[in-house]
Design a protein around this motif. Structure first.
Motif, short mmCIF file in Angstrom:
data_model
loop_
_atom_site.label_atom_id
_atom_site.label_comp_id
_atom_site.label_asym_id
_atom_site.label_seq_id
_atom_site.Cartn_x
_atom_site.Cartn_y
_atom_site.Cartn_z
N GLU A 25 40.13 43.18 38.82
CA GLU A 25 41.49 43.42 39.29
C GLU A 25 42.45 42.38 38.71
O GLU A 25 42.03 41.43 38.03
CB GLU A 25 41.54 43.39 40.82
N GLN A 26 43.74 42.55 38.99
CA GLN A 26 44.76 41.67 38.43
C GLN A 26 44.51 40.19 38.77
O GLN A 26 44.61 39.34 37.87
CB GLN A 26 46.14 42.09 38.90
N PRO A 27 44.17 39.84 40.01
CA PRO A 27 43.91 38.41 40.29
C PRO A 27 42.78 37.83 39.45
O PRO A 27 42.83 36.65 39.08
CB PRO A 27 43.56 38.41 41.79
N ASP A 28 41.76 38.65 39.15
CA ASP A 28 40.66 38.17 38.30
C ASP A 28 41.17 37.84 36.90
O ASP A 28 40.81 36.83 36.31
CB ASP A 28 39.56 39.23 38.21
N ALA A 29 42.02 38.73 36.38
CA ALA A 29 42.56 38.51 35.03
C ALA A 29 43.48 37.30 35.00
O ALA A 29 43.49 36.54 34.02
CB ALA A 29 43.29 39.76 34.56
N VAL A 30 44.28 37.12 36.06
CA VAL A 30 45.16 35.95 36.14
C VAL A 30 44.33 34.66 36.10
O VAL A 30 44.64 33.72 35.34
CB VAL A 30 46.00 36.00 37.43
N GLN A 31 43.28 34.60 36.88
CA GLN A 31 42.42 33.42 36.91
C GLN A 31 41.75 33.20 35.56
O GLN A 31 41.60 32.06 35.10
CB GLN A 31 41.37 33.58 38.00
N ALA A 32 41.33 34.29 34.91
CA ALA A 32 40.65 34.17 33.62
C ALA A 32 41.59 33.62 32.56
O ALA A 32 41.21 32.74 31.77
CB ALA A 32 40.11 35.53 33.19
N ILE A 33 42.81 34.11 32.52
CA ILE A 33 43.76 33.65 31.50
C ILE A 33 44.16 32.19 31.76
O ILE A 33 44.28 31.39 30.83
CB ILE A 33 44.99 34.57 31.47
#
Length: 241
Positions: free
Chosen positions: A218-226
């Motif tokens: 989900e979006q929060p996962d991608a935010v944390q990854a970036i």
């Protein structure tokens, strides 16, 4: 016989037939697949090359600028000598080496996956620090492999492709460290705690993305990854010497 995304033309001895491919307006969500290069014998004793999905063996159909350009890309590991170091690129099982294809699909069936042309369609041979393989059908720019993957991660995120964003973020870190997961562990062995934590978090997000099934990215996962990607890349840039 000639074929494009919109038409198949077949010439027989006394007549020819053209079949126009009709597509519906149904838009499939963007997807990513890990594929391998299959080599097969041609009638003239040469070798043909095509893409198939890892594990399932489904045929992957896509079109670059033209058919010759696609064949050049699929032949490049042999011409550059990378084939000897990327044996898994030609094997159905295993994800050590692969061609990662991402984009929207026109057909997604049990035996074939047809990708649409367009800006969403990307092609990546990996894992490798060699920038000659990135964005295989795009014009190459003077940027490093980590910069290219970091840019791709942000582009995927901005377009709502969170799984692809996580995968590209991890590739940015891997190429910055030397190319593979063990290189990341080696380069971050003496890193500050926040950097090491970022590297571990990014690996965890990437693991979920690779084996995505019941768990969605989900979006929060991608935010944390970036964010983790940028923290690690900043550390590596400051300690490049």
């Amino acid at each position: 016989m000639t074929q494009s995304p919109h038409e198949i033309s077949v010439a027989f001895e006394r007549f020819s037939v053209k079949v126009h491919i009709a597509s519906s307006d149904i838009a499939f969500p963007p997807t990513s697949v890990w594929s391998y290069i299959e080599e097969y014998a041609l009638e003239d004793s040469g070798l043909g090359r095509r893409l198939r999905e890892k594990v399932t063996g489904r045929k992957i159909e896509l079109y670059g600028r033209n058919q010759d350009h696609l064949l050049t890309f699929l032949s490049s590991p042999q011409f550059t000598g990378a084939k000897t170091h990327m044996a898994n690129l030609y094997q159905k099982d295993g994800f050590d080496d692969y061609v990662l294809v991402s984009g929207g699909t026109a057909t997604d069936s049990y035996d074939v996956l047809l990708f649409n042309d367009g800006a969403e369609l990307t092609y990546l041979l990996g894992p490798t620090p060699d920038t000659a393989y990135r964005d295989a059908f795009r014009v190459l720019t003077e940027e490093s492999a980590p910069e290219a993957h970091a840019r791709t991660a942000q582009t995927h995120f901005d377009s709502g492709r969170y799984r692809e964003a996580v995968l590209s973020a991890r590739l940015a870190v891997e190429t910055a460290c030397g190319g593979r997961g063990p290189d990341v562990k080696r380069r971050l062995a003496d890193a500050p705690a926040d950097v090491a934590t970022a590297g571990k978090a990014l690996y965890g997000k990437r693991h979920v993305a690779v084996h995505e099934g019941d768990t969605r990215v989900e979006q929060p996962d991608a935010v944390q990854a970036i964010r983790a990607m940028r923290r690690v890349l900043d550390y590596l840039a400051d300690n490049s010497s």
